[in-house]
Scaffold this active site. Structure first.
Site, PDB file in Angstrom:
ATOM      1  N   LEU A   1      -3.908  39.535  78.779  1.00 23.29           N
ATOM      2  CA  LEU A   1      -5.036  39.896  77.907  1.00 23.29           C
ATOM      3  C   LEU A   1      -4.662  41.014  76.946  1.00 23.29           C
ATOM      4  O   LEU A   1      -5.089  41.048  75.804  1.00 23.29           O
ATOM      5  CB  LEU A   1      -6.230  40.356  78.749  1.00 23.29           C
ATOM      6  N   GLY A   2      -3.881  41.954  77.459  1.00 25.13           N
ATOM      7  CA  GLY A   2      -3.497  43.101  76.644  1.00 25.13           C
ATOM      8  C   GLY A   2      -2.532  43.988  77.387  1.00 25.13           C
ATOM      9  O   GLY A   2      -2.326  43.816  78.594  1.00 25.13           O
TER      10      GLY A   2
ATOM     11  N   THR B   1     -11.181  44.633  77.532  1.00 23.30           N
ATOM     12  CA  THR B   1      -9.717  44.695  77.632  1.00 23.30           C
ATOM     13  C   THR B   1      -9.229  45.921  76.860  1.00 23.30           C
ATOM     14  O   THR B   1      -8.414  46.699  77.368  1.00 23.30           O
ATOM     15  CB  THR B   1      -9.069  43.411  77.077  1.00 23.30           C
TER      16      THR B   1
ATOM     17  N   GLU C   1      -7.250  49.132  78.282  1.00 23.17           N
ATOM     18  CA  GLU C   1      -5.933  49.474  77.730  1.00 23.17           C
ATOM     19  C   GLU C   1      -5.930  50.863  77.091  1.00 23.17           C
ATOM     20  O   GLU C   1      -4.953  51.602  77.216  1.00 23.17           O
ATOM     21  CB  GLU C   1      -5.471  48.423  76.714  1.00 23.17           C
TER      22      GLU C   1
ATOM     23  N   ASP D   1      -4.562  56.590  92.247  1.00 20.49           N
ATOM     24  CA  ASP D   1      -4.617  56.631  90.782  1.00 20.49           C
ATOM     25  C   ASP D   1      -4.539  58.072  90.277  1.00 20.49           C
ATOM     26  O   ASP D   1      -4.743  58.332  89.094  1.00 20.49           O
ATOM     27  CB  ASP D   1      -5.898  55.961  90.285  1.00 20.49           C
TER      28      ASP D   1
HETATM   29 ZN    ZN Z   1      -4.097  47.717  83.236  1.00 19.34          ZN
HETATM   30 CA    CA Z   2      -8.559  58.060  93.559  1.00 25.84          CA
END
Ligand code: ZN
Ligand code: CA
Length: 317
Positions: free
Chosen positions: A184-185, A223, A227, A246
């Site tokens: 998608l990207g 998307t 991104e 993350d």
């Molecule tokens: Zn990603």
């Molecule tokens: Ca976290």
């Protein structure tokens, strides 16, 4: 709050350190107990990756109050260049379609998206208004004979039939083309070469299209939101490995990527079995299933725009 206090304490120690060091040379005993704040800070940074972010937030606050120009009322305004590469008429998407993408970015990064109120109460304390706006700089169009461009940055190079970026240190370049392979990207993270800096989104998934069109369920412009999140240094919410991190404290640990639109609450089987934040833009759900960033993600984003940050050039007059 705890962390802010911690980093402020560390900063204060750094400042008090300079005075102490003057006395060190004259007295051997004093040198034994010379200021260890730098070591303390280094250790704290190692033990707590969020600390660097917090400290950068303080810098961010300072910058916002000190500078003018692109930082309008503490808000960063990012000029956007769309580089459109087309072989077919449908790849040569309209200015209106590009504008609909800008509108989605502005809504999603300013918490004015119409689905922001769908964020579950569980996460209402961390849902964030990132507060960055995007303004159209220019649209560059180029006809090509290529049927797909792949993921090796050919679309970003004149020499390979693509389009070189326009002043990538101060403008966010998008390439709109057929990528191929079901992609998608993709985005370049902060720190990469400026000659390839920016975001690629497949022509089909740029902006908003009908729910009955072929782009569904990726037809709401998310998307690009996802991104641009990467471009601003955000990682996937599942940390790209099973129960990975993350590097953001206020997002729960996810087992892995989520697809479709998971039914709430979707529980993680990772430590603590938290409810997963499947509606975060940095998951992999369908466009209608993602509608929030968090305060911790906003702090990571802010950190790249401060003095010394990888994208500080975007925050300068
Ligand atoms: Zn990603
Ligand atoms: Ca976290």
């Amino acid at each position: 709050m705890k962390k802010i206090c911690l980093s402020l304490a560390a900063l204060l120690l750094l400042f008090s350190c300079q005075e102490d060091e003057k006395t060190v040379n004259t007295d051997a005993r004093v040198s034994k107990r010379t200021c260890v704040s730098n070591e303390v800070l280094e250790r704290q940074l190692k033990e707590n990756p969020e600390l660097a972010i917090k400290m950068n937030q303080i810098e961010d606050f300072t910058m916002n109050t000190m500078t003018n120009g692109r930082l309008v009322n503490g808000r960063i305004e990012i000029p956007v260049v769309f580089n459109v590469l087309y072989r077919t008429a449908s790849e040569n998407i309209s200015d209106a379609q590009l504008q609909s993408q800008l509108d989605v970015l502005n809504a999603d990064f300013n918490a004015t998206n119409s689905d922001f109120n769908q964020v579950p109460t569980l996460f209402s304390g961390v849902k964030a208004n990132v507060g960055i706006t995007f303004v159209l700089d220019r649209v560059i169009r180029k006809a090509t004979t290529k049927t797909s461009w792949g993921t090796r940055d050919a679309m970003k190079k004149n020499k390979q039939g693509g389009i070189d970026p326009t002043t990538p240190t101060t403008k966010l370049n998008f390439w709109v083309c057929t990528i191929g392979g079901g992609i998608l990207g993709y985005a370049q993270f902060p720190g990469g070469a400026s000659s390839t800096d920016g975001v690629v989104v497949d022509s089909k998934y740029v902006g908003v299209t009908s729910n009955s069109g072929s782009a569904y369920p990726y037809n709401l412009g998310r998307t690009a939101t996802h991104e641009v999140g990467h471009w601003m240094n955000l990682r996937h919410i599942w940390g790209d490995t099973t129960c990975g991190s993350d590097l953001v404290a206020d997002t729960p640990t996810h087992n892995t990527a989520n697809y479709g639109v998971p039914t709430y609450p979707h529980y993680s089987t990772c430590t603590g079995t938290p409810v997963e934040m499947t509606m975060n833009y940095m998951d992999y759900t369908d466009d209608r299933g993602m509608y929030m960033f968090t305060t911790g993600q906003k702090a990571r984003i802010n950190a790249i725009f401060v003095s010394g940050g990888a994208r500080f050039s975007f925050a300068q007059p």
